[in-house]
Design an enzyme around this catalytic site. Structure first.
Site, PDB file in Angstrom:
ATOM      1  N   CYS A  11       6.795 -29.519 -34.731  1.00  0.00           N
ATOM      2  CA  CYS A  11       5.660 -29.861 -33.851  1.00  0.00           C
ATOM      3  C   CYS A  11       6.066 -30.804 -32.729  1.00  0.00           C
ATOM      4  O   CYS A  11       5.262 -31.094 -31.844  1.00  0.00           O
ATOM      5  CB  CYS A  11       4.520 -30.460 -34.663  1.00  0.00           C
ATOM      6  SG  CYS A  11       3.747 -29.253 -35.747  1.00  0.00           S
TER       7      CYS A  11
HETATM    8  N1  CO8 Z   1     -10.592 -27.902 -50.366  1.00  0.00           N
HETATM    9  C1  CO8 Z   1     -11.076 -28.757 -51.295  1.00  0.00           C
HETATM   10  N2  CO8 Z   1     -10.322 -29.683 -51.905  1.00  0.00           N
HETATM   11  C2  CO8 Z   1      -9.019 -29.748 -51.577  1.00  0.00           C
HETATM   12  C3  CO8 Z   1      -8.428 -28.875 -50.629  1.00  0.00           C
HETATM   13  C4  CO8 Z   1      -9.280 -27.926 -50.011  1.00  0.00           C
HETATM   14  N3  CO8 Z   1      -8.833 -27.061 -49.075  1.00  0.00           N
HETATM   15  N4  CO8 Z   1      -7.127 -29.181 -50.511  1.00  0.00           N
HETATM   16  C5  CO8 Z   1      -6.875 -30.199 -51.363  1.00  0.00           C
HETATM   17  N5  CO8 Z   1      -8.028 -30.543 -52.003  1.00  0.00           N
HETATM   18  C6  CO8 Z   1      -8.197 -31.578 -53.019  1.00  0.00           C
HETATM   19  C7  CO8 Z   1      -6.953 -31.785 -53.870  1.00  0.00           C
HETATM   20  O1  CO8 Z   1      -6.911 -30.863 -54.936  1.00  0.00           O
HETATM   21  C8  CO8 Z   1      -7.140 -33.202 -54.332  1.00  0.00           C
HETATM   22  O2  CO8 Z   1      -8.095 -33.220 -55.387  1.00  0.00           O
HETATM   23  P1  CO8 Z   1      -7.665 -33.707 -56.858  1.00  0.00           P
HETATM   24  O3  CO8 Z   1      -7.256 -35.137 -56.689  1.00  0.00           O
HETATM   25  O4  CO8 Z   1      -8.909 -33.489 -57.644  1.00  0.00           O
HETATM   26  O5  CO8 Z   1      -6.527 -32.799 -57.239  1.00  0.00           O
HETATM   27  C9  CO8 Z   1      -7.809 -33.893 -53.162  1.00  0.00           C
HETATM   28  O6  CO8 Z   1      -8.408 -32.847 -52.375  1.00  0.00           O
HETATM   29  C10 CO8 Z   1      -6.853 -34.669 -52.285  1.00  0.00           C
HETATM   30  O7  CO8 Z   1      -5.736 -33.838 -51.987  1.00  0.00           O
HETATM   31  P2  CO8 Z   1      -4.621 -34.294 -50.960  1.00  0.00           P
HETATM   32  O8  CO8 Z   1      -4.182 -35.666 -51.355  1.00  0.00           O
HETATM   33  O9  CO8 Z   1      -3.593 -33.230 -50.861  1.00  0.00           O
HETATM   34  O10 CO8 Z   1      -5.472 -34.323 -49.608  1.00  0.00           O
HETATM   35  P3  CO8 Z   1      -5.361 -35.284 -48.359  1.00  0.00           P
HETATM   36  O11 CO8 Z   1      -6.494 -36.218 -48.325  1.00  0.00           O
HETATM   37  O12 CO8 Z   1      -3.969 -35.859 -48.223  1.00  0.00           O
HETATM   38  O13 CO8 Z   1      -5.584 -34.250 -47.144  1.00  0.00           O
HETATM   39  C11 CO8 Z   1      -4.207 -33.064 -45.578  1.00  0.00           C
HETATM   40  C12 CO8 Z   1      -4.740 -33.121 -47.004  1.00  0.00           C
HETATM   41  C13 CO8 Z   1      -5.369 -32.866 -44.624  1.00  0.00           C
HETATM   42  C14 CO8 Z   1      -3.242 -31.907 -45.460  1.00  0.00           C
HETATM   43  C15 CO8 Z   1      -3.484 -34.395 -45.229  1.00  0.00           C
HETATM   44  O14 CO8 Z   1      -2.625 -34.753 -46.283  1.00  0.00           O
HETATM   45  C16 CO8 Z   1      -2.691 -34.343 -43.965  1.00  0.00           C
HETATM   46  O15 CO8 Z   1      -3.160 -34.016 -42.905  1.00  0.00           O
HETATM   47  N6  CO8 Z   1      -1.438 -34.769 -44.061  1.00  0.00           N
HETATM   48  C17 CO8 Z   1      -0.559 -34.943 -42.939  1.00  0.00           C
HETATM   49  C18 CO8 Z   1       0.371 -33.771 -42.815  1.00  0.00           C
HETATM   50  C19 CO8 Z   1      -0.001 -32.918 -41.657  1.00  0.00           C
HETATM   51  O16 CO8 Z   1      -0.455 -33.360 -40.632  1.00  0.00           O
HETATM   52  N7  CO8 Z   1       0.248 -31.652 -41.792  1.00  0.00           N
HETATM   53  C20 CO8 Z   1       0.029 -30.745 -40.732  1.00  0.00           C
HETATM   54  C21 CO8 Z   1       1.211 -29.897 -40.477  1.00  0.00           C
HETATM   55  S1  CO8 Z   1       2.655 -30.819 -40.123  1.00  0.00           S
HETATM   56  C22 CO8 Z   1       2.379 -31.664 -38.660  1.00  0.00           C
HETATM   57  O17 CO8 Z   1       1.629 -31.208 -37.848  1.00  0.00           O
HETATM   58  C23 CO8 Z   1       3.076 -32.962 -38.317  1.00  0.00           C
HETATM   59  C24 CO8 Z   1       3.451 -33.814 -39.448  1.00  0.00           C
HETATM   60  C25 CO8 Z   1       4.165 -35.056 -38.920  1.00  0.00           C
HETATM   61  C26 CO8 Z   1       5.397 -35.437 -39.679  1.00  0.00           C
HETATM   62  C27 CO8 Z   1       6.226 -36.444 -38.923  1.00  0.00           C
HETATM   63  C28 CO8 Z   1       6.716 -37.576 -39.789  1.00  0.00           C
HETATM   64  C29 CO8 Z   1       7.429 -38.682 -39.051  1.00  0.00           C
END
Ligand code: CO8
Length: 385
Positions: free
Chosen positions: A164
């Site tokens: 990205c």
């Molecule tokens: N619907 C309902 N519930 C869900 C879903 C869904 N689709 N997905 C997960 N859940 C549940 C999980 O099961 C979990 O529940 P439980 O505890 O009961 O098992 C709960 O929600 C929490 O799960 P997560 O901890 O996985 O959820 P998050 O709050 O972390 O949110 C995200 C998930 C939105 C993906 C978030 O982690 C995020 O955005 N992370 C950042 C990564 C990112 O941006 N990725 C995009 C692609 S990569 C990118 O663009 C750049 C990344 C930059 C990296 C550079 C580093 C220097």
């Protein structure tokens, strides 16, 4: 085949400018509710089959989770029906012959033409095209050369990529090539057809991405030349550190790990991520990069009129800026497009820039900054002329 003259060395220009920007977003879109309805229809069928096999059930997705966790409400996509079909859950994009323009070249061409028209340049005036994206069409021939031919542009062309951060990495390369005198007018094209590589059966990632293409011109500026309404590129930088937390293993080696190399199974070869780890790590690395990069130019976050950040997650950006500033930063200073467009990979920050700069006054500064797989971070300090 006619052989054009080899390019000669351009004049060395210490100053560079973003001379034009083009954005191309597909008209069709998918709301969270629509996406979740098709995912949950697949879950119901899948779980019936899993119960028969005695396997653990997969869980449903929810619109409420998506908007709370990411800020995404909608995404624009190249092809919608195949994604929403629970029997398919992937865009339906017909193959093309080698004589036809490639899908990604065509997708990038729309943005490229807009950037040229915005910058008042003819394609023949270009001396380099760089195609830089997170999801390339193929290893070769370079997509940039196909775009060069379709535009009727001169000079040379090559592909590159850095997840990205691909647009910022290309901006870094282009600005320094112009500064060195190697090139004078460069077009960077960033076609991001991310839905082609997304696993719409993966609850963790199915909601994240949308499709968009952007392009921009990087040109040399004379010592005292001013181009009102354009951004001078004051400085660019890249940071990288290896991580498998966002990864795809798709490639020609994937098929060789299978018993039958004539069929490519996509399972395990599409985008995967450990989202919550990435979230934590990018907030630390992202805010540190912003503070350190700006300090190198005697600036601080407070001297920036605007931040055009990577458009992956609204909460993540808010946290990065809060850490960098020590206080909350409003939407006027750090605009968001991901609510409408989803995460458009390397295109996102450029779309935020294109949509949010016309009100800036001469002499004001802004920071363009993208975070990506790798890990990678790219930054560019811009000054409105
Ligand atoms: N619907 C309902 N519930 C869900 C879903 C869904 N689709 N997905 C997960 N859940 C549940 C999980 O099961 C979990 O529940 P439980 O505890 O009961 O098992 C709960 O929600 C929490 O799960 P997560 O901890 O996985 O959820 P998050 O709050 O972390 O949110 C995200 C998930 C939105 C993906 C978030 O982690 C995020 O955005 N992370 C950042 C990564 C990112 O941006 N990725 C995009 C692609 S990569 C990118 O663009 C750049 C990344 C930059 C990296 C550079 C580093 C220097």
């Amino acid at each position: 085949m006619s052989i054009p003259a080899a390019p000669t060395r351009s004049e060395v220009r210490s100053r560079t400018v973003i001379g034009g920007i083009g954005v191309s977003v597909p008209e069709t879109s998918i709301s969270n509710d629509e996406l979740v309805a098709s995912y949950n229809a697949w879950v119901e069928k899948e779980n019936a089959a899993r119960t028969m096999r005695g396997e653990a059930a997969v869980r449903e997705s929810s619109s409420e989770f998506i908007v709370n966790a990411s800020g995404i409400r909608n995404r624009h996509v190249y092809e919608r029906e195949g994604i929403l079909d629970p029997e398919r859950m992937a865009p339906r994009i017909p193959g093309r012959t080698d004589e036809e323009l490639s899908v990604l070249a065509e997708f990038g061409l729309g943005a490229a033409k807009r950037a040229l028209s915005d910058g008042g340049l003819d394609a023949k005036q270009l001396d380099l095209i760089i195609c830089s994206n997170s999801h390339p069409q193929r290893p070769y021939p370079a997509l940039a050369i196909e775009i060069q031919q379709a535009l009727g542009a001169g000079g040379a062309a090559f592909d590159m990529g850095l997840g990205c951060s691909s647009a910022l990495a290309a901006l870094h390369v282009a600005a320094n090539l112009v500064r060195s005198g190697a090139h004078q007018r460069i077009l960077v094209v960033v076609p991001e057809l991310v839905t082609s590589h997304l696993d719409f059966r993966d609850r963790q990632t199915h909601f994240i991405f949308g499709d968009a293409a952007v392009a921009f011109l990087v040109e040399g500026l004379g010592e005292r030349e001013e181009r009102a309404g354009r951004f001078e590129i004051i400085g660019t930088s890249l940071w990288t550190q290896f991580s498998s937390n966002i990864r795809t293993n798709f490639g020609h080696l994937s098929r060789l790990a299978q018993d039958d190399p004539s069929v490519l199974h996509m399972e395990g070869n599409l985008i995967k991520q450990v989202g919550n780890k990435v979230f934590k790590e990018v907030t630390v690395a992202g805010h540190q990069f912003i503070v350190d990069f700006l300090a190198g130019y005697d600036h601080t976050p407070a001297t920036m009129r605007r931040f055009w950040l990577h458009q992956a997650n609204a909460r993540m950006n808010a946290m990065i800026l809060k850490l960098a500033f020590g206080e909350e930063v409003g939407a006027d200073r750090a605009p968001t497009v991901l609510d409408r467009l989803g995460n458009t990979a390397a295109a996102g920050a450029i779309i935020a820039l294109e949509e949010n700069h016309r009100d800036m006054k001469s002499g004001e500064y802004g920071l363009l900054c993208a975070f990506g797989a790798g890990y990678s971070i790219g930054g560019a300090l811009l000054r409105m002329m």
